[in-house]
Design a protein around this motif. Structure first.
Motif, PDB file in Angstrom:
ATOM      1  N   THR A  11       0.836  -1.198   0.000  1.00 14.16           N
ATOM      2  CA  THR A  11       0.000   0.000   0.000  1.00 14.16           C
ATOM      3  C   THR A  11       0.871   1.248   0.000  1.00 14.16           C
ATOM      4  O   THR A  11       1.986   1.245   0.532  1.00 14.16           O
ATOM      5  N   VAL A  12       0.349   2.292  -0.611  1.00 18.78           N
ATOM      6  CA  VAL A  12       1.014   3.595  -0.654  1.00 18.78           C
ATOM      7  C   VAL A  12      -0.002   4.638  -0.217  1.00 18.78           C
ATOM      8  O   VAL A  12      -1.133   4.648  -0.711  1.00 18.78           O
ATOM      9  N   VAL A  13       0.395   5.512   0.694  1.00 18.03           N
ATOM     10  CA  VAL A  13      -0.525   6.534   1.208  1.00 18.03           C
ATOM     11  C   VAL A  13      -0.182   7.887   0.601  1.00 18.03           C
ATOM     12  O   VAL A  13       0.988   8.280   0.538  1.00 18.03           O
ATOM     13  N   ARG A  14      -1.201   8.568   0.177  1.00 17.64           N
ATOM     14  CA  ARG A  14      -1.051   9.916  -0.396  1.00 17.64           C
ATOM     15  C   ARG A  14      -1.974  10.844   0.389  1.00 17.64           C
ATOM     16  O   ARG A  14      -3.171  10.577   0.491  1.00 17.64           O
ATOM     17  N   GLY A  15      -1.422  11.893   0.969  1.00 16.33           N
ATOM     18  CA  GLY A  15      -2.235  12.800   1.756  1.00 16.33           C
ATOM     19  C   GLY A  15      -1.896  12.732   3.233  1.00 16.33           C
ATOM     20  O   GLY A  15      -0.937  12.071   3.646  1.00 16.33           O
ATOM     21  N   ASP A  16      -2.732  13.390   4.044  1.00 12.33           N
ATOM     22  CA  ASP A  16      -2.465  13.529   5.475  1.00 12.33           C
ATOM     23  C   ASP A  16      -3.596  12.875   6.274  1.00 12.33           C
ATOM     24  O   ASP A  16      -4.713  13.381   6.327  1.00 12.33           O
ATOM     25  N   GLN A  17      -3.268  11.752   6.910  1.00 15.25           N
ATOM     26  CA  GLN A  17      -4.283  11.042   7.695  1.00 15.25           C
ATOM     27  C   GLN A  17      -4.743  11.866   8.879  1.00 15.25           C
ATOM     28  O   GLN A  17      -5.910  11.803   9.275  1.00 15.25           O
ATOM     29  N   SER A  18      -3.848  12.644   9.468  1.00 13.33           N
ATOM     30  CA  SER A  18      -4.209  13.433  10.645  1.00 13.33           C
ATOM     31  C   SER A  18      -5.271  14.486  10.323  1.00 13.33           C
ATOM     32  O   SER A  18      -6.021  14.913  11.203  1.00 13.33           O
ATOM     33  N   GLU A  19      -5.354  14.896   9.057  1.00 12.62           N
ATOM     34  CA  GLU A  19      -6.360  15.866   8.640  1.00 12.62           C
ATOM     35  C   GLU A  19      -7.618  15.186   8.105  1.00 12.62           C
ATOM     36  O   GLU A  19      -8.584  15.864   7.737  1.00 12.62           O
ATOM     37  N   GLY A  20      -7.582  13.855   8.056  1.00 13.86           N
ATOM     38  CA  GLY A  20      -8.723  13.118   7.542  1.00 13.86           C
ATOM     39  C   GLY A  20      -8.895  13.269   6.052  1.00 13.86           C
ATOM     40  O   GLY A  20     -10.006  13.121   5.524  1.00 13.86           O
ATOM     41  N   LYS A  21      -7.808  13.511   5.337  1.00 14.80           N
ATOM     42  CA  LYS A  21      -7.845  13.648   3.880  1.00 14.80           C
ATOM     43  C   LYS A  21      -6.658  12.895   3.298  1.00 14.80           C
ATOM     44  O   LYS A  21      -5.544  13.418   3.240  1.00 14.80           O
ATOM     45  N   PHE A  22      -6.918  11.652   2.879  1.00 16.91           N
ATOM     46  CA  PHE A  22      -5.834  10.834   2.344  1.00 16.91           C
ATOM     47  C   PHE A  22      -6.400   9.707   1.493  1.00 16.91           C
ATOM     48  O   PHE A  22      -7.595   9.400   1.563  1.00 16.91           O
ATOM     49  N   SER A  23      -5.531   9.110   0.694  1.00 17.98           N
ATOM     50  CA  SER A  23      -5.892   7.949  -0.116  1.00 17.98           C
ATOM     51  C   SER A  23      -4.887   6.843   0.129  1.00 17.98           C
ATOM     52  O   SER A  23      -3.687   7.103   0.292  1.00 17.98           O
ATOM     53  N   VAL A  24      -5.383   5.608   0.165  1.00 18.71           N
ATOM     54  CA  VAL A  24      -4.536   4.431   0.280  1.00 18.71           C
ATOM     55  C   VAL A  24      -4.600   3.692  -1.053  1.00 18.71           C
ATOM     56  O   VAL A  24      -5.653   3.187  -1.440  1.00 18.71           O
ATOM     57  N   PHE A  25      -3.470   3.663  -1.767  1.00 14.38           N
ATOM     58  CA  PHE A  25      -3.377   2.975  -3.051  1.00 14.38           C
ATOM     59  C   PHE A  25      -2.909   1.539  -2.799  1.00 14.38           C
ATOM     60  O   PHE A  25      -1.921   1.320  -2.088  1.00 14.38           O
ATOM     61  N   CYS A  26      -3.615   0.590  -3.384  1.00 12.43           N
ATOM     62  CA  CYS A  26      -3.340  -0.826  -3.136  1.00 12.43           C
ATOM     63  C   CYS A  26      -2.739  -1.474  -4.381  1.00 12.43           C
ATOM     64  O   CYS A  26      -3.302  -1.354  -5.482  1.00 12.43           O
ATOM     65  N   TYR A  27      -1.621  -2.172  -4.187  1.00 14.54           N
ATOM     66  CA  TYR A  27      -0.894  -2.781  -5.297  1.00 14.54           C
ATOM     67  C   TYR A  27      -0.681  -4.267  -5.072  1.00 14.54           C
ATOM     68  O   TYR A  27      -0.564  -4.723  -3.924  1.00 14.54           O
ATOM     69  N   ARG A  28      -0.624  -4.998  -6.166  1.00 12.44           N
ATOM     70  CA  ARG A  28      -0.078  -6.345  -6.186  1.00 12.44           C
ATOM     71  C   ARG A  28       1.196  -6.251  -7.014  1.00 12.44           C
ATOM     72  O   ARG A  28       1.143  -6.107  -8.229  1.00 12.44           O
ATOM     73  N   GLY A  29       2.331  -6.271  -6.334  1.00 12.36           N
ATOM     74  CA  GLY A  29       3.571  -5.954  -7.021  1.00 12.36           C
ATOM     75  C   GLY A  29       3.533  -4.491  -7.428  1.00 12.36           C
ATOM     76  O   GLY A  29       3.356  -3.605  -6.587  1.00 12.36           O
TER      77      GLY A  29
END
Length: 409
Positions: free
Chosen positions: A343-361
């Motif tokens: 997984t790769v996270v883009r954005g700021d979780q502490s602000e409640g504004k983020f995306s979790v990108f899910c990969y297979r390889g």
């Protein structure tokens, strides 16, 4: 483009099939048979604005009376189809009416799983699936103080947020180690657990239910598998659904946790289709047959079948997407992320504004977006185009994700 199309099921998928047939120029007879007595309505608002009284029956209707008259769609309200005669191409309704068809569309939906413990049949133990369920729960919210929600999935957490907003004491009991664990990543689960706890919800994880405790026929609490009892005036059960497959099974159609269909959404009978919650179909995005419970899937499959009945639609390959509103927080999911290993996270979780990108390889499977609607739409476009997006690009906040997604479409 004539003949008779019978649609079994008056929900979102069934109604969309009828509407799309007419939009595509189908001039034959359309019969839409639904279990419930009223006009077809949206289910997602039931656990949100309808439950809280922000929307009434008119606000959740999919179409008004005039739609059925103007489009010559025969709506059989509260008239369930109970039998299919494949040889004669007829269906029989619960009232004994026989209807001939050239093509039959099974949009049978699903029903709530029942909690298999003693006391589950007590008064003040309820589920949330229909407008009738929501009416009962909306009335109950005005007369109870303590609510236990069994199940930490979308419906359970949406109801928990609504009940908390109504000023009630709410406990969510989830048997698995985290909420929404079947559909989201660990990071997103943890975030929503924090959201609910910050609202005052007590979230109990990894706890099974032993029985519902009651007095005088009404529930008074939920006994967990460690022997502790959580007091409750109302118990709401949201532990998933079962596809309605019995009609198809009795007709001799292939069934496997859903009505089995091919890439064009045809069953093992070429004149019968199945769509929506009840259908198990081959998904190019999962690499295997899947059954999806979402408005997007119901609507897109309905449009696809209508296109096939009025022309050539090819194989169904729409990108799945889902959403849930829990209080003031919206989660949007694009793609099917089962089997991801990175997984790769883009954005700021502490602000409640983020995306979790899910990969297979290095292959992007999908993304979970919270407060990032633009990224959600970008991922949908990228997945639809089958375009690559590397983990490094997803993680780079300077990478123009929106611009890239529009280039690849």
């Amino acid at each position: 483009m004539s003949g008779t199309v019978v649609i079994a099921g008056g929900g979102q998928a069934g109604l969309q099939t009828a509407a799309s047939l007419r939009q595509n120029g189908f001039s034959g007879r359309i019969v839409l048979a639904g279990d419930e007595p009223g006009l077809p309505y949206q289910r997602p608002p039931l656990s949100k604005v309808y439950l809280t009284g922000q929307a009434g029956t008119d606000g959740i209707r999919l179409r008004g009376e005039d739609f059925f008259t103007d489009n010559a769609v025969e709506l059989l309200r509260g008239e369930r189809i109970v039998a299919i005669d494949r040889e004669r191409r007829t269906v029989e309704t619960a009232s004994g009416t026989g209807i001939e068809y050239d093509d039959l569309v099974l949009a049978l939906g699903s029903r709530n799983r029942e909690l298999p413990v003693p006391g589950a049949d007590l008064d003040s133990v309820a589920g949330l699936r229909t407008v009738a369920d929501a009416d009962l729960l909306r009335e109950a919210l005005g007369s109870v103080r303590r609510v236990v929600v069994v199940g930490g999935g979308f419906i359970g957490l949406e109801f928990a947020a609504a009940a908390t907003d109504a000023g009630l004491s709410v406990t969510v009991v989830e048997a698995l180690p985290r909420v929404m664990s079947r559909v989201v990543t660990e990071r997103t689960s943890e975030f929503f657990t924090g959201v609910h706890r910050s609202l005052g919800v007590r979230v109990v994880l990894g706890a099974g239910v032993r029985r519902i405790v009651g007095e005088n026929g009404a529930a008074t609490g939920v006994e967990l598998d460690d022997g502790s009892v959580v007091p409750a005036d109302l118990v709401v059960v949201g532990i998933g659904v079962r596809p309605n497959v019995e009609l198809a099974e009795e007709a001799g159609l292939a069934v496997d946790d859903g009505i089995v269909v091919d890439g064009s959404l045809r069953t093992s009978d070429p004149n019968i289709f199945a769509i929506g919650d009840c259908a198990r179909f081959p998904s190019p995005h999962a690499g295997r047959p899947v059954r999806l419970e979402s408005v997007q899937n119901a609507v897109d499959q309905a449009r696809h079948v209508a296109a096939g009945l009025t022309g050539d639609a090819g194989a169904y390959d729409a990108v799945p997407w889902f959403w849930t509103d829990q209080g003031k927080v919206k989660l949007q999911i694009a793609g099917l992320t089962d089997g991801h290993d990175r997984t790769v996270v883009r954005g700021d979780q502490s602000e409640g504004k983020f995306s979790v990108f899910c990969y297979r390889g290095d292959e992007l499977l999908g993304a979970e977006s919270i407060g990032r609607a633009t990224e959600h739409m970008a991922v949908r476009r990228i997945l639809t185009a089958g375009a690559p997006l590397s983990p490094e690009q997803a993680a780079d906040v300077d990478f123009d994700l929106k611009g890239y997604s529009k280039q690849v479409v």
